[in-house]
Design an enzyme around this catalytic site. Structure first.
Site, PDB file in Angstrom:
ATOM      1  N   GLY A  17     -24.827  -7.643  -1.007  1.00 20.54           N
ATOM      2  CA  GLY A  17     -23.362  -7.741  -1.081  1.00 20.54           C
ATOM      3  C   GLY A  17     -22.700  -7.464   0.263  1.00 20.54           C
ATOM      4  O   GLY A  17     -23.186  -6.645   1.042  1.00 20.54           O
ATOM      5  N   ARG A  73     -29.106 -12.789  -1.763  1.00 22.97           N
ATOM      6  CA  ARG A  73     -29.854 -11.761  -2.502  1.00 22.97           C
ATOM      7  C   ARG A  73     -31.306 -12.141  -2.773  1.00 22.97           C
ATOM      8  O   ARG A  73     -31.938 -11.556  -3.642  1.00 22.97           O
ATOM      9  CB  ARG A  73     -29.149 -11.469  -3.831  1.00 22.97           C
ATOM     10  CG  ARG A  73     -27.837 -10.718  -3.706  1.00 22.97           C
ATOM     11  CD  ARG A  73     -27.441 -10.053  -4.996  1.00 22.97           C
ATOM     12  NE  ARG A  73     -26.145  -9.399  -4.916  1.00 22.97           N
ATOM     13  CZ  ARG A  73     -25.945  -8.183  -4.439  1.00 22.97           C
ATOM     14  NH1 ARG A  73     -26.959  -7.481  -3.981  1.00 22.97           N
ATOM     15  NH2 ARG A  73     -24.729  -7.666  -4.402  1.00 22.97           N
ATOM     16  N   ASP A  80     -32.266  -1.703  -2.052  1.00 21.76           N
ATOM     17  CA  ASP A  80     -33.310  -2.670  -2.391  1.00 21.76           C
ATOM     18  C   ASP A  80     -33.786  -3.436  -1.153  1.00 21.76           C
ATOM     19  O   ASP A  80     -34.985  -3.625  -0.955  1.00 21.76           O
ATOM     20  CB  ASP A  80     -32.791  -3.672  -3.435  1.00 21.76           C
ATOM     21  CG  ASP A  80     -32.644  -3.029  -4.813  1.00 21.76           C
ATOM     22  OD1 ASP A  80     -33.428  -2.111  -5.133  1.00 21.76           O
ATOM     23  OD2 ASP A  80     -31.738  -3.425  -5.571  1.00 21.76           O
ATOM     24  N   LYS A 102     -26.483  -0.429   4.666  1.00 26.51           N
ATOM     25  CA  LYS A 102     -25.252  -1.114   4.273  1.00 26.51           C
ATOM     26  C   LYS A 102     -25.039  -1.017   2.776  1.00 26.51           C
ATOM     27  O   LYS A 102     -26.001  -1.214   2.025  1.00 26.51           O
ATOM     28  CB  LYS A 102     -25.374  -2.599   4.669  1.00 26.51           C
ATOM     29  CG  LYS A 102     -24.326  -3.486   4.083  1.00 26.51           C
ATOM     30  CD  LYS A 102     -24.880  -4.660   3.299  1.00 26.51           C
ATOM     31  CE  LYS A 102     -25.488  -4.270   1.973  1.00 26.51           C
ATOM     32  NZ  LYS A 102     -25.717  -5.376   1.051  1.00 26.51           N
ATOM     33  N   THR A 103     -23.900  -0.708   2.305  1.00 25.15           N
ATOM     34  CA  THR A 103     -23.438  -0.969   0.942  1.00 25.15           C
ATOM     35  C   THR A 103     -22.120  -0.236   0.714  1.00 25.15           C
ATOM     36  O   THR A 103     -21.999   0.950   1.045  1.00 25.15           O
ATOM     37  CB  THR A 103     -24.439  -0.597  -0.174  1.00 25.15           C
ATOM     38  OG1 THR A 103     -23.806  -0.861  -1.429  1.00 25.15           O
ATOM     39  CG2 THR A 103     -24.919   0.842  -0.164  1.00 25.15           C
ATOM     40  N   ILE A 104     -21.167  -0.973   0.162  1.00 24.99           N
ATOM     41  CA  ILE A 104     -19.889  -0.319  -0.152  1.00 24.99           C
ATOM     42  C   ILE A 104     -20.104   0.753  -1.212  1.00 24.99           C
ATOM     43  O   ILE A 104     -19.318   1.681  -1.330  1.00 24.99           O
ATOM     44  CB  ILE A 104     -18.819  -1.320  -0.657  1.00 24.99           C
ATOM     45  CG1 ILE A 104     -19.275  -2.028  -1.938  1.00 24.99           C
ATOM     46  CG2 ILE A 104     -18.433  -2.303   0.427  1.00 24.99           C
ATOM     47  CD1 ILE A 104     -18.128  -2.658  -2.715  1.00 24.99           C
ATOM     48  N   ASP A 105     -21.195   0.638  -1.990  1.00 23.44           N
ATOM     49  CA  ASP A 105     -21.423   1.556  -3.116  1.00 23.44           C
ATOM     50  C   ASP A 105     -21.631   3.003  -2.669  1.00 23.44           C
ATOM     51  O   ASP A 105     -21.479   3.925  -3.472  1.00 23.44           O
ATOM     52  CB  ASP A 105     -22.650   1.125  -3.932  1.00 23.44           C
ATOM     53  CG  ASP A 105     -22.420  -0.190  -4.652  1.00 23.44           C
ATOM     54  OD1 ASP A 105     -21.353  -0.788  -4.459  1.00 23.44           O
ATOM     55  OD2 ASP A 105     -23.309  -0.626  -5.405  1.00 23.44           O
ATOM     56  N   TYR A 145       3.197   1.565 -18.702  1.00 27.57           N
ATOM     57  CA  TYR A 145       1.834   1.030 -18.866  1.00 27.57           C
ATOM     58  C   TYR A 145       0.768   2.074 -18.539  1.00 27.57           C
ATOM     59  O   TYR A 145       0.955   2.901 -17.639  1.00 27.57           O
ATOM     60  CB  TYR A 145       1.585  -0.143 -17.907  1.00 27.57           C
ATOM     61  CG  TYR A 145       2.414  -1.362 -18.180  1.00 27.57           C
ATOM     62  CD1 TYR A 145       2.360  -2.000 -19.417  1.00 27.57           C
ATOM     63  CD2 TYR A 145       3.226  -1.899 -17.183  1.00 27.57           C
ATOM     64  CE1 TYR A 145       3.120  -3.136 -19.645  1.00 27.57           C
ATOM     65  CE2 TYR A 145       3.982  -3.034 -17.408  1.00 27.57           C
ATOM     66  CZ  TYR A 145       3.927  -3.640 -18.654  1.00 27.57           C
ATOM     67  OH  TYR A 145       4.672  -4.762 -18.879  1.00 27.57           O
ATOM     68  N   GLY A 179     -19.326  -0.615  -7.699  1.00 28.62           N
ATOM     69  CA  GLY A 179     -20.318   0.429  -7.477  1.00 28.62           C
ATOM     70  C   GLY A 179     -21.306   0.265  -8.602  1.00 28.62           C
ATOM     71  O   GLY A 179     -21.103   0.792  -9.691  1.00 28.62           O
ATOM     72  N   GLU A 188     -17.839   0.967 -12.244  1.00 30.89           N
ATOM     73  CA  GLU A 188     -18.453  -0.264 -12.755  1.00 30.89           C
ATOM     74  C   GLU A 188     -19.757  -0.013 -13.518  1.00 30.89           C
ATOM     75  O   GLU A 188     -20.057  -0.672 -14.510  1.00 30.89           O
ATOM     76  CB  GLU A 188     -18.726  -1.145 -11.530  1.00 30.89           C
ATOM     77  CG  GLU A 188     -19.397  -2.425 -11.751  1.00 30.89           C
ATOM     78  CD  GLU A 188     -19.677  -3.112 -10.422  1.00 30.89           C
ATOM     79  OE1 GLU A 188     -19.086  -4.163 -10.205  1.00 30.89           O
ATOM     80  OE2 GLU A 188     -20.480  -2.615  -9.610  1.00 30.89           O
ATOM     81  N   TYR A 210     -14.484  -7.200  -5.163  1.00 29.75           N
ATOM     82  CA  TYR A 210     -14.583  -8.216  -4.113  1.00 29.75           C
ATOM     83  C   TYR A 210     -13.425  -8.111  -3.124  1.00 29.75           C
ATOM     84  O   TYR A 210     -13.550  -8.491  -1.970  1.00 29.75           O
ATOM     85  CB  TYR A 210     -14.658  -9.612  -4.750  1.00 29.75           C
ATOM     86  CG  TYR A 210     -15.882  -9.734  -5.655  1.00 29.75           C
ATOM     87  CD1 TYR A 210     -17.138  -9.951  -5.108  1.00 29.75           C
ATOM     88  CD2 TYR A 210     -15.775  -9.555  -7.025  1.00 29.75           C
ATOM     89  CE1 TYR A 210     -18.267 -10.003  -5.911  1.00 29.75           C
ATOM     90  CE2 TYR A 210     -16.900  -9.606  -7.841  1.00 29.75           C
ATOM     91  CZ  TYR A 210     -18.140  -9.829  -7.276  1.00 29.75           C
ATOM     92  OH  TYR A 210     -19.255  -9.860  -8.073  1.00 29.75           O
ATOM     93  N   GLU A 211     -12.295  -7.558  -3.598  1.00 27.90           N
ATOM     94  CA  GLU A 211     -11.097  -7.446  -2.737  1.00 27.90           C
ATOM     95  C   GLU A 211     -11.355  -6.589  -1.498  1.00 27.90           C
ATOM     96  O   GLU A 211     -10.655  -6.708  -0.494  1.00 27.90           O
ATOM     97  CB  GLU A 211      -9.946  -6.797  -3.516  1.00 27.90           C
ATOM     98  CG  GLU A 211      -9.394  -7.605  -4.662  1.00 27.90           C
ATOM     99  CD  GLU A 211     -10.221  -7.508  -5.939  1.00 27.90           C
ATOM    100  OE1 GLU A 211     -11.347  -6.972  -5.902  1.00 27.90           O
ATOM    101  OE2 GLU A 211      -9.739  -7.989  -6.973  1.00 27.90           O
ATOM    102  N   GLY A 212     -12.335  -5.681  -1.593  1.00 25.55           N
ATOM    103  CA  GLY A 212     -12.511  -4.735  -0.486  1.00 25.55           C
ATOM    104  C   GLY A 212     -13.757  -4.983   0.331  1.00 25.55           C
ATOM    105  O   GLY A 212     -13.957  -4.362   1.374  1.00 25.55           O
TER     106      GLY A 212
HETATM  107  P1  FBP Z   1     -25.178  -4.200  -2.386  1.00 20.48           P
HETATM  108  O1  FBP Z   1     -25.875  -3.095  -3.120  1.00 20.48           O
HETATM  109  O2  FBP Z   1     -26.040  -5.353  -2.095  1.00 20.48           O
HETATM  110  O3  FBP Z   1     -24.479  -3.680  -1.168  1.00 20.48           O
HETATM  111  O4  FBP Z   1     -23.999  -4.777  -3.299  1.00 20.48           O
HETATM  112  C1  FBP Z   1     -23.150  -3.947  -3.970  1.00 20.48           C
HETATM  113  C2  FBP Z   1     -22.178  -4.667  -4.858  1.00 20.48           C
HETATM  114  O5  FBP Z   1     -20.958  -4.891  -4.193  1.00 20.48           O
HETATM  115  C3  FBP Z   1     -21.981  -3.874  -6.141  1.00 20.48           C
HETATM  116  O6  FBP Z   1     -20.950  -2.937  -5.977  1.00 20.48           O
HETATM  117  C4  FBP Z   1     -21.713  -4.952  -7.140  1.00 20.48           C
HETATM  118  O7  FBP Z   1     -22.113  -4.567  -8.431  1.00 20.48           O
HETATM  119  C5  FBP Z   1     -22.572  -6.092  -6.669  1.00 20.48           C
HETATM  120  O8  FBP Z   1     -22.674  -5.938  -5.274  1.00 20.48           O
HETATM  121  C6  FBP Z   1     -21.990  -7.441  -6.991  1.00 20.48           C
HETATM  122  O9  FBP Z   1     -22.916  -8.408  -6.629  1.00 20.48           O
HETATM  123  P2  FBP Z   1     -22.560  -9.920  -6.300  1.00 20.48           P
HETATM  124  O10 FBP Z   1     -21.926  -9.924  -4.943  1.00 20.48           O
HETATM  125  O11 FBP Z   1     -23.887 -10.591  -6.268  1.00 20.48           O
HETATM  126  O12 FBP Z   1     -21.620 -10.403  -7.344  1.00 20.48           O
END
Ligand code: FBP
Length: 547
Positions: free
Chosen positions: A78, A142, A173, A199-202, A240, A248, A308, A419-421
Site C-alpha cells: 500500500g 502486492r 510482509d 513503510k506502512t501507514i498502519d 448526527y 489499519g 478497520e 485512501y485519502e491519506g
Molecule cells: P501496507 O501494509 O502494504 O502498507 O498497506 C496497508 C493498507 O493501507 C491497509 O491499511 C489497508 O487495509 C490495505 O493497505 C488496503 O489495501 P489495498 O491498497 O490493496 O486496497
C-alpha cells in the site's frame, strides 16, 4: 507536467539529514541478535543471515571512497506518504558514494522485478518527485515474492543490469520476503545485497530499533484534520453521530493516534476488545450507553472512531476468520464453483463457527469470504464495520428506548478514511525521515551488508540528531500461521495496552465520551514555526517519553 503553487514551493524543500550521515561514515557492530521468538526454527530457516549484529553509523574521520554501484528499488504494498523521498535519498546516497552509480526502479511492485519491467531513475526524474506524495514514480503492487523461481527470474535482470543491491520498500510482509530473498541470494552466492525500508501507514512495523514506519505520521495527520472538521460540523449542527472507520489492517495505531489528536467521544481499540474477550454485542452496548448518556444531557451527536481491523480482533470472529482462511486456502476451487456460497460455508466449517457465520448480516458474511490479498490477509478495508456497528447501535437504542433508558433521536452518518491519506504530500517529519531512510540504505549498501532494514531513530529529537544504522530483519521474526501453514514472518507491532499512548487515551476517554472535548488539529503545515510544522505523531512522542 503542470504544478500547483504548493508543489513548486515543496520541490525546493531540502530534507534535513541526521548529522552523522552528512559526511563519511563507518558501520559499528553491536552484539549478535536473536529473533523475537521461535529462535531455533528461524535460525534453521535463515542459516546465512540469522544472528547478524545491529549496526550503527558513526562519523569517519577520513573520507571513504566507494566505487560506482548499480542499485534496484521496489515499492511494495500500500502507498504511504514519503516513498518518493526514500527513493530520492537512496539516489543521492549512491551518487555520493560514486557519481557513476545508477538507480533502477522496478515497475508496479515486486511483479516488475519478476517480469523484468524497470526504468532507470535519472536525476531529472528524481527531481520531479522530491517531497511529493504517492508511489507513482514507479508504481507499487502486492505480488508476493516467495518462490525460488521468482527469485531466480529476478536475478536474471539484476545480472543483466549489473545490479549489486536491491532495496525493498515495504511493510511487514514485504520485508519478510526481502529477508527470504536476502537469505537465498547469500546462500547461492548471487552477489546481490538486499536491504529493506519500513513503510506502512498502519504503523505496525516497529520495535525498539525501528521507532515508526514511514507514512504513519502524514496519514494520521490527514485523517485527524478531517475528523476535526467533522467534529466541528457535528458540534455546530448537534444532530448526527458520525461513525468513522480508519484504515489499519490489523493494529489500531491509526485510530489511537487520531483519537489522541482529536479527542472524539469514542474510539474503539481492537487490541483491547480482544484482551477483554468482548463480543460484537459488548462493543455495540458500550457505544449505545455513551450515546444514551450524552442524549440524557441533551447532546444527540458525537463521533466514534473504529479501526478497520476490529472485526478480526473480536475473539469469536477471529476464530471464525482463522478457520475460513484455512478452509478457503484448501478449497478455493470448489468454493469458486458453488452457487450458494453462504450455505456451502455453513455446511463445511465447525458447528461453533458456522453458527456465528450464519448470524452475520449477508454483506459482512460475503465480505469475509472475498479473495484474500496475496499475503493471505482478509481485505478488511472492504468490510463495512462502521455500518454494521451503527446499525446494531440503532437497534440497541430502540430496545433501550422501550425500557426508558434512552431519550432522544439517533441519526448516524458513515465515513471511511484510508485512501485519502495514503498519497498525501509527506509532512516535514515524513519528508525528513524518508529521505534519511533512503540515504541510510545507501550507506548500508556501501557497508556491504545484506538482510538488514534501514533504521533511523531518536525521532522525537530534531532530525539532525537522529541516529542511523541497520537492523537484521531476522531479528524481528517469529513463526505464524499463514495460508494454513506455519511461516517465518516479521512480528506485527499491535497497540500495547500497557504502552503510554493507550494509557493516555484510557485515562481521558470517560471524560471525552460524555463531555464535548473535541480538538481541531487543522491541515498539515509545511511552512511556519517548528512547533506547528515539525511535530512527530503523538504516539511517537508518548512512546519515547513525553508525558
Ligand atoms: P501496507 O501494509 O502494504 O502498507 O498497506 C496497508 C493498507 O493501507 C491497509 O491499511 C489497508 O487495509 C490495505 O493497505 C488496503 O489495501 P489495498 O491498497 O490493496 O486496497
Amino acid at each position: 507536467m503542470k504544478k500547483s503553487a504548493l508543489q513548486k514551493a515543496r520541490a525546493a524543500y531540502q530534507p534535513k539529514l541526521p548529522i552523522v550521515l552528512t559526511g563519511a561514515v563507518k558501520a559499528v557492530e553491536g552484539n549478535p541478535t536473536e529473533s523475537v521468538a521461535d529462535q531455533e526454527e528461524i535460525k534453521k530457516l535463515f542459516p546465512n543471515t540469522y544472528g547478524l549484529p545491529e549496526l550503527k553509523f558513526e562519523k569517519e574521520a577520513n573520507p571513504v571512497h566507494g566505487s560506482a554501484i548499480n542499485v534496484g528499488v521496489i515499492l511494495s504494498g500500500g502507498q504511504a506518504p514519503g516513498g518518493h523521498n526514500v527513493i530520492s535519498g537512496l539516489f543521492d546516497g549512491i551518487k555520493k558514494i560514486h557519481k557513476d552509480s545508477r538507480l533502477y526502479g522496478f515497475l508496479m511492485g515486486p511483479g516488475g522485478f519478476v517480469d523484468h519491467k524497470y526504468m532507470e531513475l535519472t536525476a531529472d526524474i528524481i527531481d520531479e518527485y522530491r517531497n511529493t506524495g504517492g508511489f507513482d514514480i514507479i508504481g507499487s503492487g502486492r505480488t508476493k515474492l516467495e518462490t525460488q523461481e521468482q527469485f531466480d527470474k529476478g536475478l536474471e535482470i539484476l545480472k543483466e543490469l549489473n545490479i549489486k543491491a536491491l532495496v525493498i520498500i515495504g511493510g511487514d510482509d514485504s520485508n519478510t520476503n526481502a529477508a527470504i530473498l536476502a537469505e537465498y541470494y547469500k546462500a547461492i552466492n548471487a552477489g546481490v545485497q538486499v536491504i529493506g525500508c519500513p513503510k506502512t501507514i498502519d504503523g505496525d512495523l516497529k520495535n525498539g530499533l525501528i521507532e515508526t514506519s514511514f507514512g504513519f505520521d502524514t496519514a494520521t495527520k490527514v485523517y485527524s484534520e478531517v475528523i476535526g472538521n467533522i467534529q466541528r460540523d457535528c458540534n455546530s449542527a448537534k444532530k448526527y453521530w458520525h461513525f468513522i472507520k480508519l484504515m489499519g489492517r490489523s493494529a489500531s495505531h491509526i485510530a489511537l493516534e487520531c483519537a489522541l489528536q482529536t479527542q472524539p467521544n469514542i474510539c474503539i481499540i481492537s487490541e483491547e476488545v480482544e484482551a477483554k474477550n468482548m463480543t460484537l454485542q459488548d462493543v455495540v452496548n458500550y457505544i449505545a450507553d455513551v450515546v444514551a448518556a450524552r442524549a440524557a444531557k441533551g447532546d444527540g451527536y458525537g463521533t466514534v472512531l473504529i479501526p478497520e481491523g476490529l472485526i478480526e480482533f473480536i475473539p469469536a470472529m477471529k476464530k471464525l476468520i482463522a478457520e475460513l482462511n484455512d478452509f478457503l486456502a484448501h478449497n478455493a476451487n470448489e468454493f469458486a464453483e458453488v452457487e450458494n456460497k453462504r450455505q456451502y460455508i455453513i455446511d463445511h466449517i465447525s458447528k461453533e463457527n458456522a453458527e456465528i457465520y450464519a448470524s452475520l448480516p449477508e454483506g459482512v458474511a460475503r465480505q469475509l469470504t472475498l479473495d484474500r490479498d496475496p499475503h493471505g490477509n482478509v481485505q478488511v478495508s472492504l468490510i463495512e464495520t462502521e455500518k454494521l456497528l451503527g446499525e446494531m447501535v440503532g437497534r440497541r437504542l430502540a430496545e433501550m428506548k422501550q425500557d426508558g433508558k434512552f431519550v432522544g433521536k439517533f441519526s448516524a452518518l458513515y465515513h471511511f478514511f484510508g485512501y485519502e491519506g495514503r498519497c498525501a504530500d509527506p509532512s516535514n517529519f515524513d519528508a525528513d525521515y524518508c529521505y534519511a531512510l533512503g540515504f541510510n540504505a545507501a550507506c548500508l549498501i556501501n557497508a556491504g551488508v545484506t538482510g538488514y532494514m534501514s533504521s533511523v531513530r531518536n525521532l522525537t529529537n530534531p532530525s539532525v540528531q537522529w541516529v542511523a544504522g541497520g537492523i537484521p530483519v531476522t531479528m524481528m521474526m517469529n513463526m505464524e500461521r499463514r495460508h494454513g501453514e506455519m511461516k517465518p514472518v516479521i512480528q506485527k507491532a499491535l497497540v500495547r495496552l500497557d504502552g503510554a499512548p493507550f494509557r493516555k487515551y484510557a485515562s481521558k476517554r470517560d471524560e471525552w465520551a460524555i463531555n464535548t472535548s473535541y480538538m481541531y488539529p487543522g491541515p498539515i503545515q509545511y511552512f511556519g514555526p517548528s512547533e506547528v510544522c515539525d511535530q512527530p505523531s503523538m504516539t511517537l512522542r508518548y512512546e519515547l517519553g513525553d508525558k
